[in-house]
Design a protein around this motif. Structure first.
Motif, PDB file in Angstrom:
ATOM      1  N   ALA A  90      54.437  32.896  68.716  1.00 43.00           N
ATOM      2  CA  ALA A  90      54.081  34.292  68.975  1.00 43.00           C
ATOM      3  C   ALA A  90      52.732  34.392  69.688  1.00 43.00           C
ATOM      4  O   ALA A  90      52.560  35.206  70.610  1.00 43.00           O
ATOM      5  CB  ALA A  90      54.047  35.079  67.669  1.00 43.00           C
ATOM      6  N   MET A  91      51.777  33.570  69.269  1.00 43.05           N
ATOM      7  CA  MET A  91      50.463  33.572  69.928  1.00 43.05           C
ATOM      8  C   MET A  91      50.606  33.177  71.392  1.00 43.05           C
ATOM      9  O   MET A  91      49.966  33.762  72.278  1.00 43.05           O
ATOM     10  CB  MET A  91      49.530  32.609  69.205  1.00 43.05           C
ATOM     11  N   THR A  92      51.455  32.186  71.643  1.00 44.55           N
ATOM     12  CA  THR A  92      51.665  31.745  73.023  1.00 44.55           C
ATOM     13  C   THR A  92      52.349  32.842  73.829  1.00 44.55           C
ATOM     14  O   THR A  92      51.955  33.151  74.968  1.00 44.55           O
ATOM     15  CB  THR A  92      52.526  30.473  73.053  1.00 44.55           C
ATOM     16  N   LEU A 137      57.944  37.677  68.908  1.00 45.95           N
ATOM     17  CA  LEU A 137      58.563  36.740  67.969  1.00 45.95           C
ATOM     18  C   LEU A 137      59.827  36.135  68.568  1.00 45.95           C
ATOM     19  O   LEU A 137      60.448  36.731  69.462  1.00 45.95           O
ATOM     20  CB  LEU A 137      58.899  37.454  66.663  1.00 45.95           C
ATOM     21  N   PRO A 138      60.251  34.973  68.064  1.00 45.57           N
ATOM     22  CA  PRO A 138      61.493  34.362  68.545  1.00 45.57           C
ATOM     23  C   PRO A 138      62.690  35.285  68.347  1.00 45.57           C
ATOM     24  O   PRO A 138      62.715  36.125  67.433  1.00 45.57           O
ATOM     25  CB  PRO A 138      61.619  33.096  67.684  1.00 45.57           C
ATOM     26  N   GLU A 139      63.688  35.101  69.179  1.00 49.22           N
ATOM     27  CA  GLU A 139      64.871  35.964  69.178  1.00 49.22           C
ATOM     28  C   GLU A 139      65.576  35.971  67.833  1.00 49.22           C
ATOM     29  O   GLU A 139      66.044  37.008  67.359  1.00 49.22           O
ATOM     30  CB  GLU A 139      65.825  35.466  70.272  1.00 49.22           C
ATOM     31  N   SER A 140      65.655  34.800  67.181  1.00 47.50           N
ATOM     32  CA  SER A 140      66.388  34.709  65.905  1.00 47.50           C
ATOM     33  C   SER A 140      65.790  35.628  64.848  1.00 47.50           C
ATOM     34  O   SER A 140      66.517  36.229  64.041  1.00 47.50           O
ATOM     35  CB  SER A 140      66.379  33.263  65.394  1.00 47.50           C
ATOM     36  N   ILE A 141      64.474  35.767  64.845  1.00 49.30           N
ATOM     37  CA  ILE A 141      63.821  36.617  63.844  1.00 49.30           C
ATOM     38  C   ILE A 141      64.040  38.087  64.162  1.00 49.30           C
ATOM     39  O   ILE A 141      64.280  38.913  63.269  1.00 49.30           O
ATOM     40  CB  ILE A 141      62.326  36.279  63.769  1.00 49.30           C
ATOM     41  N   ARG A 142      64.003  38.450  65.432  1.00 55.45           N
ATOM     42  CA  ARG A 142      64.236  39.846  65.810  1.00 55.45           C
ATOM     43  C   ARG A 142      65.689  40.248  65.553  1.00 55.45           C
ATOM     44  O   ARG A 142      65.978  41.372  65.170  1.00 55.45           O
ATOM     45  CB  ARG A 142      63.866  40.057  67.280  1.00 55.45           C
ATOM     46  N   ILE A 143      66.612  39.302  65.745  1.00 58.86           N
ATOM     47  CA  ILE A 143      68.028  39.573  65.443  1.00 58.86           C
ATOM     48  C   ILE A 143      68.213  39.809  63.951  1.00 58.86           C
ATOM     49  O   ILE A 143      68.921  40.731  63.523  1.00 58.86           O
ATOM     50  CB  ILE A 143      68.913  38.413  65.926  1.00 58.86           C
ATOM     51  N   ALA A 144      67.568  38.975  63.133  1.00 58.19           N
ATOM     52  CA  ALA A 144      67.681  39.128  61.677  1.00 58.19           C
ATOM     53  C   ALA A 144      67.192  40.499  61.235  1.00 58.19           C
ATOM     54  O   ALA A 144      67.795  41.153  60.386  1.00 58.19           O
ATOM     55  CB  ALA A 144      66.876  38.032  60.972  1.00 58.19           C
ATOM     56  N   ARG A 145      66.103  40.972  61.857  1.00 63.95           N
ATOM     57  CA  ARG A 145      65.571  42.288  61.520  1.00 63.95           C
ATOM     58  C   ARG A 145      66.552  43.394  61.913  1.00 63.95           C
ATOM     59  O   ARG A 145      66.800  44.332  61.140  1.00 63.95           O
ATOM     60  CB  ARG A 145      64.235  42.496  62.232  1.00 63.95           C
ATOM     61  N   ALA A 146      67.136  43.291  63.117  1.00 65.24           N
ATOM     62  CA  ALA A 146      68.066  44.315  63.590  1.00 65.24           C
ATOM     63  C   ALA A 146      69.318  44.369  62.728  1.00 65.24           C
ATOM     64  O   ALA A 146      69.790  45.452  62.354  1.00 65.24           O
ATOM     65  CB  ALA A 146      68.434  44.048  65.048  1.00 65.24           C
ATOM     66  N   VAL A 147      69.853  43.186  62.386  1.00 63.63           N
ATOM     67  CA  VAL A 147      71.069  43.125  61.561  1.00 63.63           C
ATOM     68  C   VAL A 147      70.815  43.712  60.182  1.00 63.63           C
ATOM     69  O   VAL A 147      71.618  44.477  59.644  1.00 63.63           O
ATOM     70  CB  VAL A 147      71.570  41.670  61.454  1.00 63.63           C
ATOM     71  N   ASP A 148      69.660  43.373  59.596  1.00 62.85           N
ATOM     72  CA  ASP A 148      69.346  43.873  58.264  1.00 62.85           C
ATOM     73  C   ASP A 148      69.162  45.385  58.278  1.00 62.85           C
ATOM     74  O   ASP A 148      69.589  46.087  57.359  1.00 62.85           O
ATOM     75  CB  ASP A 148      68.080  43.197  57.740  1.00 62.85           C
ATOM     76  N   SER A 149      68.547  45.894  59.330  1.00 64.39           N
ATOM     77  CA  SER A 149      68.361  47.343  59.440  1.00 64.39           C
ATOM     78  C   SER A 149      69.692  48.071  59.534  1.00 64.39           C
ATOM     79  O   SER A 149      69.897  49.120  58.914  1.00 64.39           O
ATOM     80  CB  SER A 149      67.503  47.670  60.669  1.00 64.39           C
ATOM     81  N   PRO A 201      46.018  41.866  73.462  1.00 58.94           N
ATOM     82  CA  PRO A 201      45.148  41.899  72.272  1.00 58.94           C
ATOM     83  C   PRO A 201      45.911  42.140  70.967  1.00 58.94           C
ATOM     84  O   PRO A 201      45.343  42.009  69.890  1.00 58.94           O
ATOM     85  CB  PRO A 201      44.201  43.068  72.566  1.00 58.94           C
ATOM     86  N   THR A 202      47.203  42.488  71.084  1.00 58.74           N
ATOM     87  CA  THR A 202      48.000  42.802  69.895  1.00 58.74           C
ATOM     88  C   THR A 202      49.328  42.060  69.939  1.00 58.74           C
ATOM     89  O   THR A 202      49.964  41.959  70.995  1.00 58.74           O
ATOM     90  CB  THR A 202      48.277  44.320  69.799  1.00 58.74           C
ATOM     91  N   LEU A 203      49.738  41.548  68.778  1.00 62.01           N
ATOM     92  CA  LEU A 203      51.040  40.893  68.670  1.00 62.01           C
ATOM     93  C   LEU A 203      52.059  41.913  68.169  1.00 62.01           C
ATOM     94  O   LEU A 203      51.833  42.598  67.167  1.00 62.01           O
ATOM     95  CB  LEU A 203      50.975  39.712  67.702  1.00 62.01           C
ATOM     96  N   PHE A 204      53.199  42.002  68.883  1.00 64.92           N
ATOM     97  CA  PHE A 204      54.293  42.896  68.503  1.00 64.92           C
ATOM     98  C   PHE A 204      55.512  42.057  68.121  1.00 64.92           C
ATOM     99  O   PHE A 204      55.571  40.850  68.390  1.00 64.92           O
ATOM    100  CB  PHE A 204      54.639  43.833  69.664  1.00 64.92           C
ATOM    101  N   ALA A 205      56.500  42.702  67.519  1.00 66.08           N
ATOM    102  CA  ALA A 205      57.735  41.997  67.172  1.00 66.08           C
ATOM    103  C   ALA A 205      58.367  41.370  68.409  1.00 66.08           C
ATOM    104  O   ALA A 205      59.033  40.329  68.323  1.00 66.08           O
ATOM    105  CB  ALA A 205      58.713  42.957  66.501  1.00 66.08           C
ATOM    106  N   ARG A 206      58.120  41.976  69.568  1.00 68.53           N
ATOM    107  CA  ARG A 206      58.669  41.460  70.825  1.00 68.53           C
ATOM    108  C   ARG A 206      58.193  40.034  71.120  1.00 68.53           C
ATOM    109  O   ARG A 206      58.843  39.284  71.830  1.00 68.53           O
ATOM    110  CB  ARG A 206      58.248  42.392  71.966  1.00 68.53           C
ATOM    111  N   PRO A 252      52.508  46.794  62.950  1.00 71.49           N
ATOM    112  CA  PRO A 252      53.358  46.880  61.754  1.00 71.49           C
ATOM    113  C   PRO A 252      54.763  46.313  61.982  1.00 71.49           C
ATOM    114  O   PRO A 252      55.350  45.724  61.071  1.00 71.49           O
ATOM    115  CB  PRO A 252      53.402  48.378  61.453  1.00 71.49           C
ATOM    116  N   ASP A 253      55.330  46.488  63.205  1.00 77.42           N
ATOM    117  CA  ASP A 253      56.688  45.998  63.431  1.00 77.42           C
ATOM    118  C   ASP A 253      56.735  44.470  63.436  1.00 77.42           C
ATOM    119  O   ASP A 253      57.771  43.868  63.158  1.00 77.42           O
ATOM    120  CB  ASP A 253      57.279  46.587  64.720  1.00 77.42           C
ATOM    121  N   PHE A 254      55.621  43.826  63.714  1.00 76.64           N
ATOM    122  CA  PHE A 254      55.536  42.367  63.652  1.00 76.64           C
ATOM    123  C   PHE A 254      55.728  41.899  62.202  1.00 76.64           C
ATOM    124  O   PHE A 254      56.556  41.042  61.906  1.00 76.64           O
ATOM    125  CB  PHE A 254      54.172  41.916  64.189  1.00 76.64           C
TER     126      PHE A 254
END
Length: 490
Positions: free
Chosen positions: A364-366, A379-391, A372-377, A339-341
């Motif tokens: 992200a796949m790479t 994802l590229p840094e820019s997308i994770r930063i955008a999520r943190a800032v918005d939160s 077996p599972t993709l997490f937000a971790r 879900p966090d992805f």
């Protein structure tokens, strides 16, 4: 029997219109707030909605699209007590059927309704469209459904189509879908990348040449226009077509005939034209960088593709579909997605649109490797930063809103009130509290008047400078000055 919804905070307007509609054998309902009106439109299949602009809980123009996509997708007629050219433009661009003033006669107010109902009857009686072939185009959001409606219309016609939208929104996919769903679908689909055409060879590449027509022409060659005979010619990034070639191509569009370089006779090509651009061709035409007559020829039908940030409902479907496709292509097991992805994807604004999303999913796949599972971790840094800032912004939202309310309420007459002044006037003499909406509206009105007064003093009533600073159009500025009662000081 047609169903009509009237959304207006004036009971007299609602009663007057409803009485007239009943005489016309229509069922008429009324709502006195935007929220109630939108809820009713989503719950009931209305054919037409009359919508006021200034409502107690917001601006009606902001809800046109939501109303058009609700229930039975009703036609929306804007009714306003104060006509505004800027508002009329916004209404029509949002898909409203018409924009009329309440001061009009009752006949003038119901005439657009009669035409809208006739349009819906004829549209409903039309031959049902067959299912579209659009396997490569993923999404089912309301905005995409409108695009699919336009795609179906374009596929059933042989008229020229102009597809507009930002880079990465899928313009070529739509062009191919138009071709594949048209009677020409069995013929060739020829792509011309106007941005990649060498200016010295553009005529030869488009129209072809005879042997010996120029140095290096050791054999005759058909041009791209000839190759599209019986099929579709797709001009990608048509805004990049050299100005020198636009006149020649205009004639080809008109006559469907042209002369290859070095040829003695003209040849014909019965192609269907679809063009795409991410440029503002109207502005380019106004600047003399694109021929106005060619623009008229290109856009017999126009389809505007929304950016990904305006179709967030499609993010989940796009992500799952592309991850499955990547798994098949790379020969790996299909991965689960946490879900966090998805949450991180929703907090990003996607300036590169679907193309950028697919690139991010490949990264992200790479990064996920054998997990077996993709997490937000992953994802590229820019997308994770955008999520943190918005939160963080949302967490601080209540405090920020309170600060804004205090600032608005204290700002009177173009200057800040003393710090000891209360943030709002307080309850009335009987102890009754107004609604928060009333407090905000009153505060905003004071700030708007103070801002406009200070702005016009600052620019010494130079309208051009005032528009440049405020971001308002000339018409919008004049209307706001009039509404707020701001006039030049003697």
């Amino acid at each position: 029997m047609a169903r009509v919804l009237i959304i207006d905070d004036d009971p007299l307007i609602c009663q007057m219109l409803a009485a007239k509609l009943v005489k016309m054998d229509c069922l008429a309902d009324s709502a006195h707030t935007l929220a109630a009106g939108v809820a009713m439109a989503q719950a009931q299949p209305y054919d037409v909605v009359y919508l006021d602009v200034r409502m107690p809980d917001g601006n009606g123009l902001e809800q046109v699209e939501k109303l058009r996509l609700s229930g039975a997708q009703p036609e929306v007629i804007i009714i306003t007590g104060m006509g505004d050219p800027e508002g009329a433009e916004k209404a029509i661009k949002s898909g409203a059927w018409d924009y009329i003033e309440k001061g009009s006669s009752i006949k003038d107010m119901v005439l657009p309704l009669m035409r809208a109902l006739q349009y819906r009857r004829e549209k409903g009686a039309a031959k049902p469209l067959r299912a579209l072939k659009r396997e490569a185009i993923i999404g089912s959001s309301p905005k995409m459904q409108l695009c699919f409606d336009m795609l179906a219309q374009a596929a059933g016609s042989d008229a020229s189509v102009l597809i507009t939208g930002q880079t990465g929104t899928g313009k070529e996919l739509f062009a191919r879908a138009i071709h594949e769903n048209s009677p020409r679908g069995h013929s060739s689909f020829v792509v011309v990348d106007c941005a990649a055409l060498p200016e010295s060879l553009v005529e030869s590449m488009l129209f072809g040449h005879e042997r010996g027509a120029f140095t290096g022409a050791d054999r005759p060659r058909d041009g791209l226009v000839s190759q599209a005979n019986g099929g579709t010619l797709f001009l990608d990034e048509v805004g990049e077509l050299p100005l020198s070639m636009q006149k020649a191509f205009l004639r080809v569009l008109q006559e469907r005939r042209f002369r290859p370089i070095g040829a003695k006779e003209e040849v014909s090509s019965e192609f269907r034209l679809v063009a795409a651009t991410n440029r503002d061709l109207d502005q380019m035409a106004a600047d003399g960088r694109f021929r106005q007559d060619l623009l008229y020829r290109l856009r017999s039908i126009t389809i505007h593709l929304p950016p990904l940030c305006q179709r967030q409902d499609d993010l989940h479907e796009l992500t799952v579909s592309y991850l499955n496709r990547l798994s098949q292509r790379w020969g790996v097991e299909i991965k689960g997605v946490s879900p966090d992805f998805f949450d991180a994807l929703r907090h990003y604004n996607w300036p590169g649109n679907v193309r950028e999303l697919f690139n991010v999913l490949e990264q992200a796949m790479t990064a996920g490797g054998s997990s077996p599972t993709l997490f937000a971790r992953h994802l590229p840094e820019s997308i994770r930063i955008a999520r943190a800032v918005d939160s963080m912004s949302r967490a601080a939202g209540d405090g920020h809103k309170a600060a804004v309310i205090t600032t608005l309420a204290n700002h009177t007459g173009g200057r800040s009130a003393p710090a000891k002044q209360p943030a709002w006037p307080g309850p009335d003499a009987s102890g009754m509290f107004p609604t928060l909406g009333d407090v905000l509206e009153e505060a905003m009105a004071r700030v708007e008047r103070a801002y406009l007064a200070d702005l016009m003093d600052h620019v010494d009533w130079d309208i051009r400078r005032a528009c440049a600073i405020s971001g308002l159009s000339r018409t919008g500025l004049y209307n706001r000055l009039k509404k707020c009662g701001v006039s030049r000081r003697a």
